[in-house]
Design a protein around this motif. Structure first.
Motif, mmCIF file in Angstrom:
data_model
loop_
_atom_site.group_PDB
_atom_site.id
_atom_site.type_symbol
_atom_site.label_atom_id
_atom_site.label_comp_id
_atom_site.label_asym_id
_atom_site.label_seq_id
_atom_site.Cartn_x
_atom_site.Cartn_y
_atom_site.Cartn_z
ATOM 1 N N GLN A 26 -6.368 -3.125 1.666
ATOM 2 C CA GLN A 26 -6.366 -3.806 2.966
ATOM 3 C C GLN A 26 -7.587 -4.712 3.122
ATOM 4 O O GLN A 26 -7.481 -5.844 3.593
ATOM 5 N N THR A 69 5.706 -3.258 5.537
ATOM 6 C CA THR A 69 5.097 -1.925 5.542
ATOM 7 C C THR A 69 5.922 -0.958 6.376
ATOM 8 O O THR A 69 6.697 -1.360 7.245
ATOM 9 N N GLU A 129 -1.440 0.600 9.421
ATOM 10 C CA GLU A 129 -1.707 -0.583 8.608
ATOM 11 C C GLU A 129 -1.334 -1.852 9.370
ATOM 12 O O GLU A 129 -2.106 -2.804 9.436
ATOM 13 N N LYS A 162 -5.699 2.567 -0.192
ATOM 14 C CA LYS A 162 -5.088 1.785 0.872
ATOM 15 C C LYS A 162 -6.119 0.898 1.543
ATOM 16 O O LYS A 162 -5.907 -0.289 1.747
ATOM 17 N N THR A 205 0.805 -1.228 0.000
ATOM 18 C CA THR A 205 0.000 0.000 0.000
ATOM 19 C C THR A 205 0.838 1.277 0.000
ATOM 20 O O THR A 205 0.283 2.364 0.054
#
Ligand SMILES: Nc1ncnc2c1ncn2[C@@H]1O[C@H](COP(=O)(O)OP(=O)(O)OP(=O)(O)O)[C@@H](O)[C@H]1O
Ligand SMILES: [Mg+2]
Length: 277
Positions: free
Chosen positions: A197, A215, A220, A193, A185
Motif C-alpha cells: 500500500q 479489493t 484498504e 499489505k 494485496t
C-alpha cells in the motif's frame, strides 16, 4: 505526453456478458440456473482522474476482474466504451497498451527462473537497459520487503505472497501511466499489505501514476483510495470518497460507520464470503 489530459480513464455504459457454457471455471459460483448468459459487468459508468487512486470494491463474482480485463484490452466489451487518456481501447489498442499495466493474482512467470531473471526479461520487452534494469529491480523488490537474496532464488520456491510482490514489481518497472491492480494485496500478510500500500501511494505521489485497484478489503479501500466504487452483481451501487460513502449511512447508535456497514446497507449482503488471510 498526455500532460493536458485530466481524465485518465473513462468507462461508459460498459457491459460484458458470458455465455453459460463458458462458466466451467467457476461452476460453484453459478447463479444462472440454466439461463444462457451471465451479465458480469452491467452498464458501468465512471471516470478516474489523472493521479487518482480509485478503488473497485466488491464481493467474489461481482465483476471486478472482468471490468479490469476489459480496460486492459484483454476482453472485448459487449456494449459501451472505454477510453484511456482519450484513446479508445478497441480502436487504439496499441496506444492504450503502452499507457497501462495490469497486475493480477494469476500472474505468469517462468517458475524455474529467479525474480531477477523474470523481471529482466520483462524489462527487456519494454526496452530498458540491463544495467539500469538490474538496479531498479533490486530497489523495487527490497522496497516491497523482499530480501536481496530472494531475487536470486527460483520463483517456484517462493510463497504466493512473495510471488505477488514480484508481479507488482514487474508492473512498476515500466512506470505505466495507468496501473490496473487486480487485488494487489489479497493473500498478503498484514505487514506485506502495508508495504504494498505504501508503495502504491509513493508511486502515485512521485511518478504521476494513476491507479485503479480492486479489493475485498474495506480498510484498504478506506485508507488508500481517493474514491471508491462499490460493485455488486456487475453494477455500481455507489461511488464516492470513503468519507462520502460512510456519510450516506446514518447510524442510529452513533457508532463509527465503516465501509463494511455501507456495503451491507447498499446490497443487503456481507462483503466477505471468504477470507484468504
Ligand atoms: N471467462 C469467463 N467465462 C465465463 N464466465 C466468466 C468468465 N470470467 C468471469 N465470469 C463470470 O463473470 C462473473 C464475474 O466474474 P469476475 O471474475 O469478474 O468477478 P470478481 O469480482 O473479479 O470476483 P473475485 O473477487 O472472486 O475475483 C462471475 O459470475 C464469473 O463466473
Ligand atoms: Mg477477480
Amino acid at each position: 505526453m498526455h500532460e493536458h489530459v485530466k481524465i485518465a480513464l473513462e468507462v461508459h455504459g460498459l457491459t460484458k456478458r458470458f455465455t453459460k457454457n463458458e462458466g466451467f471455471r467457476w461452476p460453484w459460483r453459478r447463479r444462472d440456473n440454466g439461463r444462457r448468459t451471465i451479465v458480469a459487468v452491467d452498464h458501468v459508468d465512471f471516470q478516474v482522474r489523472r493521479g487518482e487512486i480509485f478503488g473497485i470494491l466488491g464481493p467474489n463474482g461481482s465483476g471486478k476482474s472482468t471490468l479490469v480485463r476489459c480496460i486492459a484490452t484483454l476482453l472485448i466489451p459487449d456494449e459501451g466504451t472505454i477510453t484511456v487518456f482519450g484513446h479508445d481501447v478497441l480502436r487504439e489498442e496499441m496506444a492504450v497498451k503502452r499507457l497501462i499495466n495490469r497486475v493480477s493474482v494469476e500472474a505468469s512467470f517462468f517458475k524455474k527462473l529467479t525474480p531477477m531473471e523474470n523481471l529482466l526479461y520483462g524489462a527487456r520487452l519494454y526496452g530498458l537497459g540491463a544495467k539500469e534494469a538490474r538496479q531498479r529491480i533490486l530497489e523495487i523488490l527490497t522496497r516491497l520487503g523482499l530480501k536481496r537474496e530472494d531475487a536470486f532464488r527460483p520463483m517456484e520456491e517462493m510463497s504466493r505472497g512473495m510471488q505477488q510482490k514480484v508481479a507488482i514489481a514487474r508492473a512498476f518497472l515500466t512506470q505505466p501511466i495507468l496501473l490496473l491492480l487486480d487485488e494487489p494485496t489479497t493473500g498478503l500478510d498484514p505487514r506485506s499489505k502495508r508495504e504494498v500500500q505504501t508503495f502504491i501511494r509513493e508511486l502515485r505521489d512521485t511518478h504521476d501514476a494513476t491507479i485503479l485497484l480492486t479489493t475485498h478489503d474495506m480498510q484498504e479501500a478506506d485508507a488508500l483510495c481517493d474514491r471508491v466504487a462499490i460493485l455488486d452483481e456487475g453494477r455500481i451501487v455507489a461511488l464516492d470518497t470513503p468519507q462520502g460513502l460512510k456519510a450516506q449511512v446514518a447510524r442510529a447508535d452513533d457508532g463509527e460507520v465503516t465501509l463494511e456497514d455501507v456495503f451491507m446497507e447498499l446490497t443487503g449482503k456481507r462483503l466477505r464470503e471468504e477470507e484468504t488471510e
